[in-house]
Design an enzyme around this catalytic site. Structure first.
Site, PDB file in Angstrom:
ATOM      1  N   TRP A 101       0.919  -1.309   0.149  1.00 38.71           N
ATOM      2  CA  TRP A 101      -0.038  -0.063   0.003  1.00 38.71           C
ATOM      3  C   TRP A 101       0.949   1.345  -0.172  1.00 38.71           C
ATOM      4  O   TRP A 101       0.524   2.052  -0.531  1.00 38.71           O
ATOM      5  CB  TRP A 101      -0.830   0.080   1.187  1.00 38.71           C
ATOM      6  CG  TRP A 101      -1.842  -1.349   1.108  1.00 38.71           C
ATOM      7  CD1 TRP A 101      -1.937  -2.362   2.081  1.00 38.71           C
ATOM      8  CD2 TRP A 101      -2.707  -1.489   0.141  1.00 38.71           C
ATOM      9  NE1 TRP A 101      -2.915  -3.066   1.539  1.00 38.71           N
ATOM     10  CE2 TRP A 101      -3.272  -2.820   0.165  1.00 38.71           C
ATOM     11  CE3 TRP A 101      -3.150  -0.929  -1.298  1.00 38.71           C
ATOM     12  CZ2 TRP A 101      -4.227  -3.447  -0.221  1.00 38.71           C
ATOM     13  CZ3 TRP A 101      -4.148  -1.574  -2.035  1.00 38.71           C
ATOM     14  CH2 TRP A 101      -4.714  -2.857  -1.474  1.00 38.71           C
ATOM     15  N   ASP A 168      -1.490   6.609   6.637  1.00 37.06           N
ATOM     16  CA  ASP A 168      -2.625   5.684   6.193  1.00 37.06           C
ATOM     17  C   ASP A 168      -2.967   4.618   7.205  1.00 37.06           C
ATOM     18  O   ASP A 168      -2.071   3.848   7.642  1.00 37.06           O
ATOM     19  CB  ASP A 168      -2.163   5.113   4.881  1.00 37.06           C
ATOM     20  CG  ASP A 168      -2.950   3.892   4.250  1.00 37.06           C
ATOM     21  OD1 ASP A 168      -4.232   3.515   4.976  1.00 37.06           O
ATOM     22  OD2 ASP A 168      -2.712   3.051   3.411  1.00 37.06           O
ATOM     23  N   LYS A 192     -11.651  -2.300   6.447  1.00 37.93           N
ATOM     24  CA  LYS A 192     -10.934  -3.360   7.358  1.00 37.93           C
ATOM     25  C   LYS A 192     -11.472  -3.397   8.884  1.00 37.93           C
ATOM     26  O   LYS A 192     -11.614  -4.201   9.385  1.00 37.93           O
ATOM     27  CB  LYS A 192      -9.609  -2.703   7.246  1.00 37.93           C
ATOM     28  CG  LYS A 192      -8.875  -2.520   5.923  1.00 37.93           C
ATOM     29  CD  LYS A 192      -8.821  -3.984   5.104  1.00 37.93           C
ATOM     30  CE  LYS A 192      -8.405  -3.723   3.718  1.00 37.93           C
ATOM     31  NZ  LYS A 192      -7.328  -2.707   3.236  1.00 37.93           N
TER      32      LYS A 192
HETATM   33  C1  LIG Z   1      -7.051  -2.165   2.004  1.00 35.45           C
HETATM   34  C2  LIG Z   1      -5.899  -0.918   2.088  1.00 35.45           C
HETATM   35  C3  LIG Z   1      -5.729  -0.072   1.187  1.00 35.45           C
HETATM   36  C4  LIG Z   1      -6.638   0.067   0.098  1.00 35.45           C
HETATM   37  O1  LIG Z   1      -7.891   0.539   0.289  1.00 35.45           O
HETATM   38  P1  LIG Z   1      -8.802   0.693  -0.853  1.00 35.45           P
HETATM   39  O2  LIG Z   1     -10.361   1.109   0.013  1.00 35.45           O
HETATM   40  O3  LIG Z   1      -9.368  -0.679  -1.343  1.00 35.45           O
HETATM   41  O4  LIG Z   1      -8.653   1.590  -1.557  1.00 35.45           O
HETATM   42  C5  LIG Z   1      -4.579   0.939   1.557  1.00 35.45           C
HETATM   43  N1  LIG Z   1      -3.967   0.978   2.733  1.00 35.45           N
HETATM   44  C6  LIG Z   1      -4.214  -0.084   3.453  1.00 35.45           C
HETATM   45  C7  LIG Z   1      -3.350   0.142   4.599  1.00 35.45           C
HETATM   46  C8  LIG Z   1      -4.995  -1.081   3.330  1.00 35.45           C
HETATM   47  O5  LIG Z   1      -5.210  -1.832   4.301  1.00 35.45           O
END
Ligand SMILES: *Cc1c(COP(=O)(O)O)cnc(C)c1O
Length: 357
Positions: A101, A168, A192
């Site tokens: 990511w 993030d 998540k």
């Molecule tokens: C799943 C995830 C993403 C991507 O998320 P989307 O909503 O599918 O774009 C980005 N960063 C992390 C840490 C993730 O676990």
């Protein structure tokens, strides 16, 4: 039949949240209308949005200098939206590469300016969190990924930096107590640890915006969404509603102090089990950087994979398969996963080790 849901994302949600959400799809707020067929500008939905925002403020303890937004495009859109709003025209940003990511975030930032990767754990297939890095003076912001969903690593302390700090937090938001005021911008895809796919939480300090000197396309401009109360365009009403219910569940159970205790117990049980069975299993992440949310591990003897998979299936353990870039297995232990499910998994692992290792 009780299924133990270790999905890495979209992840498990509390049963009572799913129950309430399903009711609102049929009859929302006693209106005899579905949540899905009323105006987002109705008082009933405005109340949902207000409550979701207030719960984020309450759980984080952040004050009026921060804005809470519920946007679309996933965390992946934030990879672009963050540099668009924070990287000055001709400016630079510092990124730490701790996995897939972060790599994708770097790719987008490079399109907009000078994106410097100041630390990386790519040399060891991202199995640790780099330390001792510093964002060079004058960079517009430092970007980190608090939990690396695929590789099973997590920051257990955050870096100090003179400039702005962006994070993030998609896969560990609201999983533990922390000083959220260390961050100038936090983003997290809901699916998540907070709700269903379809909305992305952004928490941003207002004073950092509007300083890039670049023209920002309307839908990518945080200030437009702040002004519009996350309703510049039609918001994803259902994901926001379910996120609100999940935040309410978290608060009513005791907030971040409570969930931190639950998550601590789950990861302790899991990693103690892995470490006590070295003839059968091996954790893939550096011990000090192990994630509380996504525990990655492999079988010591991979030829016994079918046997282990069959035992998992018999115990109703679902979605434990690891990401293809790490292989093996990944136990995602998001907030809504009960300790009981981790206990069932650990019992299976012990049984497997007794039989085959
Ligand atoms: C799943 C995830 C993403 C991507 O998320 P989307 O909503 O599918 O774009 C980005 N960063 C992390 C840490 C993730 O676990």
């Amino acid at each position: 039949m009780k299924v133990h849901n270790f999905s890495a994302g979209p992840g498990i949600l509390p049963a009572e949240v799913l129950q309430k959400a399903s009711e609102a799809v049929i009859n929302f707020d006693g209106l005899n209308l579905s949540l899905l067929e009323i105006s987002h500008r109705s008082a009933n939905f405005e109340a949902v949005m207000d409550k979701a925002r207030a719960l984020v403020k309450e759980l984080t303890g952040l004050g009026d200098e921060y804005e809470v937004l519920f946007l679309q495009g996933g965390a992946s859109m934030q990879f672009l939206q963050v540099p668009m709003n924070l990287m000055k025209n001709g400016g630079s940003a510092a990124y730490v590469n701790t996995g897939e990511w972060a790599t994708r975030a770097i790719k987008e930032a490079k399109m907009l300016g000078n994106c410097e990767v100041i630390a990386s754990s790519e040399d060891k297939n991202f199995n640790y969190i780099p330390e001792g890095f510093h964002a060079p003076a004058g960079t517009d912001y430092l970007h980190i990924t608090s939990n690396n969903t695929i590789f099973g690593t997590q920051y257990h302390a955050f870096p100090e930096t003179d400039g702005l700090l962006v994070c993030d937090m998609s896969s560990d938001i609201f999983s533990r107590k922390m000083d959220f005021s260390k961050f100038d911008l936090i983003y997290a895809g809901a699916q998540k640890n907070m709700g269903p796919a379809g909305t992305t939480l952004v928490i941003v300090k207002k004073e950092i915006l509007g300083k890039t000197g670049r023209q920002i396309p309307t839908m990518l401009d945080y200030q437009v969404h702040i002004k519009g109360g996350s309703m510049y365009n039609t918001p994803p009403v259902f994901p926001i509603y379910v996120s609100m219910l999940t935040l309410e569940w978290l608060k009513n159970n005791g907030g971040l102090a409570w969930i931190e205790g639950v998550n601590r117990a789950k990861q302790e049980l899991f990693y103690n089990t892995v470490d006590s069975l070295p003839n059968a299993f091996r954790g893939t992440a550096a011990k000090e950087d192990r994630s509380w949310m996504n525990a990655t591990f492999v079988l010591t003897d991979e030829s016994k994979d079918a046997e282990f998979a069959a035992m998992l299936k018999a115990a109703n353990i679902s979605q434990l398969k690891g990401h293809r870039s790490v292989g093996g297995y990944r136990a995602s232990m998001y907030n809504a996963l009960p300790l009981e499910s981790v206990q069932v998994l650990c019992d299976v692992m012990k049984e497997f080790a007794n039989k085959y290792a």
